[in-house]
Design an enzyme around this catalytic site. Sequence first.
Site, PDB file in Angstrom:
ATOM      1  CB  SER A 221     -47.687 -48.822  -0.195  1.00 31.85           C
ATOM      2  OG  SER A 221     -46.632 -48.274  -0.912  1.00 31.85           O
TER       3      SER A 221
ATOM      4  CG  HIS B  16     -46.424 -50.825  -5.278  1.00 29.80           C
ATOM      5  ND1 HIS B  16     -47.095 -49.681  -5.643  1.00 29.80           N
ATOM      6  CD2 HIS B  16     -45.966 -50.599  -4.047  1.00 29.80           C
ATOM      7  CE1 HIS B  16     -47.022 -48.806  -4.652  1.00 29.80           C
ATOM      8  NE2 HIS B  16     -46.332 -49.329  -3.677  1.00 29.80           N
TER       9      HIS B  16
ATOM     10  CG  HIS C  90     -42.886 -44.945  -4.950  1.00 24.55           C
ATOM     11  ND1 HIS C  90     -43.248 -46.250  -5.201  1.00 24.55           N
ATOM     12  CD2 HIS C  90     -43.796 -44.454  -4.070  1.00 24.55           C
ATOM     13  CE1 HIS C  90     -44.344 -46.526  -4.502  1.00 24.55           C
ATOM     14  NE2 HIS C  90     -44.694 -45.457  -3.810  1.00 24.55           N
TER      15      HIS C  90
ATOM     16  CE1 TYR D 176     -39.119 -46.287  -3.257  1.00 27.79           C
ATOM     17  CE2 TYR D 176     -40.564 -44.562  -2.445  1.00 27.79           C
ATOM     18  CZ  TYR D 176     -40.308 -45.897  -2.693  1.00 27.79           C
ATOM     19  OH  TYR D 176     -41.254 -46.837  -2.400  1.00 27.79           O
ATOM     20  CD  GLU D 177     -39.991 -47.876  -7.577  1.00 30.56           C
ATOM     21  OE1 GLU D 177     -39.850 -48.655  -8.532  1.00 30.56           O
ATOM     22  OE2 GLU D 177     -41.111 -47.542  -7.142  1.00 30.56           O
TER      23      GLU D 177
ATOM     24  CB  ALA E 258     -49.043 -46.236   2.489  1.00 30.96           C
TER      25      ALA E 258
ATOM     26  CG  MET F  79     -41.780 -41.870   0.863  1.00 30.12           C
ATOM     27  SD  MET F  79     -40.816 -43.359   1.101  1.00 30.12           S
ATOM     28  CE  MET F  79     -40.608 -43.364   2.901  1.00 30.12           C
ATOM     29  CB  SER F  80     -46.307 -41.627  -4.005  1.00 26.39           C
ATOM     30  OG  SER F  80     -47.456 -41.730  -3.175  1.00 26.39           O
TER      31      SER F  80
ATOM     32  CG  ASN G 241     -46.167 -45.000   9.735  1.00 28.48           C
ATOM     33  OD1 ASN G 241     -46.356 -45.411   8.590  1.00 28.48           O
ATOM     34  ND2 ASN G 241     -45.442 -43.939  10.005  1.00 28.48           N
TER      35      ASN G 241
ATOM     36  CG  HIS H 118     -42.253 -51.958   3.006  1.00 23.96           C
ATOM     37  ND1 HIS H 118     -42.988 -50.946   2.406  1.00 23.96           N
ATOM     38  CD2 HIS H 118     -42.280 -53.000   2.142  1.00 23.96           C
ATOM     39  CE1 HIS H 118     -43.439 -51.382   1.232  1.00 23.96           C
ATOM     40  NE2 HIS H 118     -43.018 -52.619   1.051  1.00 23.96           N
TER      41      HIS H 118
HETATM   42  N1  HPA Z   1     -43.226 -41.601   6.014  1.00 22.42           N
HETATM   43  C1  HPA Z   1     -43.210 -41.547   4.675  1.00 22.42           C
HETATM   44  N2  HPA Z   1     -43.934 -42.361   3.915  1.00 22.42           N
HETATM   45  C2  HPA Z   1     -44.707 -43.262   4.528  1.00 22.42           C
HETATM   46  C3  HPA Z   1     -44.771 -43.373   5.919  1.00 22.42           C
HETATM   47  C4  HPA Z   1     -43.982 -42.484   6.713  1.00 22.42           C
HETATM   48  O1  HPA Z   1     -43.989 -42.513   7.956  1.00 22.42           O
HETATM   49  N3  HPA Z   1     -45.639 -44.373   6.199  1.00 22.42           N
HETATM   50  C5  HPA Z   1     -46.088 -44.842   5.008  1.00 22.42           C
HETATM   51  N4  HPA Z   1     -45.534 -44.177   3.999  1.00 22.42           N
END
Ligand code: HPA
Length: 261
Positions: free
Chosen positions: A20, A51, A73, A75-76, A103, A198-199, A222, A234
């Site tokens: 991402s 993406h 991902h 989750y999609e 990310a 998440m990946s 973050n 996001h």
């Molecule tokens: N959590 C999960 N996935 C992420 C985050 C997060 O805080 N930031 C960027 N991808």
Amino acid sequence: MTLKTKLGTRAPKTAIILGSALGDVVSIVEDPLVIPYTDLPGFPVPKISGHAGKLSVGKVGGQEVAVLAGRAHPYESGNAAVMRPVLDQLKEAGIETLILTNAAGSLKTSIGPGSIMLITDHINYAGMNPLIGQHGDENFVPMTNAYDPALRKRFLAAAKSEKIALKQGVYVWFSGPSFETPAEIKMAQVIGGSAVGMSTAPETIMARRLGLNVAGLSVVTNLGAGIKGANPSHEETKREGQKAAAHMKRLLPRVFKDMKK
Ligand code: HPA
């Protein structure tokens, strides 16, 4: 036509999957042959913003590399093995080393937004595994040193040469797409995590099954939810990812230049 056929005489040994907000890093590829995912059977077309869905092959730091901008991902769709056709075709095309980027949210204030973290190990906290439903002994994949120690050394050396502060830590895979709760972030800290995302972990599992050497890099966008100053979104992911992308554009070519020595 599979990737191997499409590549013709080009024979990259390394592939990089951009996460991402890192799509822009594709500009490191010199004189690229660009193949849209839609031209590659089984390649998932990414649905989320940030993406691109393109594979570019060309020189990076003097070596032929395939750079994939965009991933699907789990989750999609709920399918943990959604990237399997991509990894299978990379293997078939002769790829030996896979560099995964993502990310991530940090669990440590010492690894702040904008940092790059070299993944030393992962914790699968997503409740799924991409090899579930597969049969055969090859699915009992050893996960010791899944993130190749020799490759990690190369990244640390390259970061030193480029004066980039490369952090190191354990990546915890949460399924998403909702961000974690503050209680989940606290738990991830307690169980030994350094960052959450998440990946990557399912791709590492499938890549190790194929015998690929794996490196993983998290761009911290973050701090995890509930950590003072954290507010994961996001938009923040894309903004902070772009800042770290500038470092990534120096780090990756340096690794390939040094690999030639
Ligand atoms: N959590 C999960 N996935 C992420 C985050 C997060 O805080 N930031 C960027 N991808």
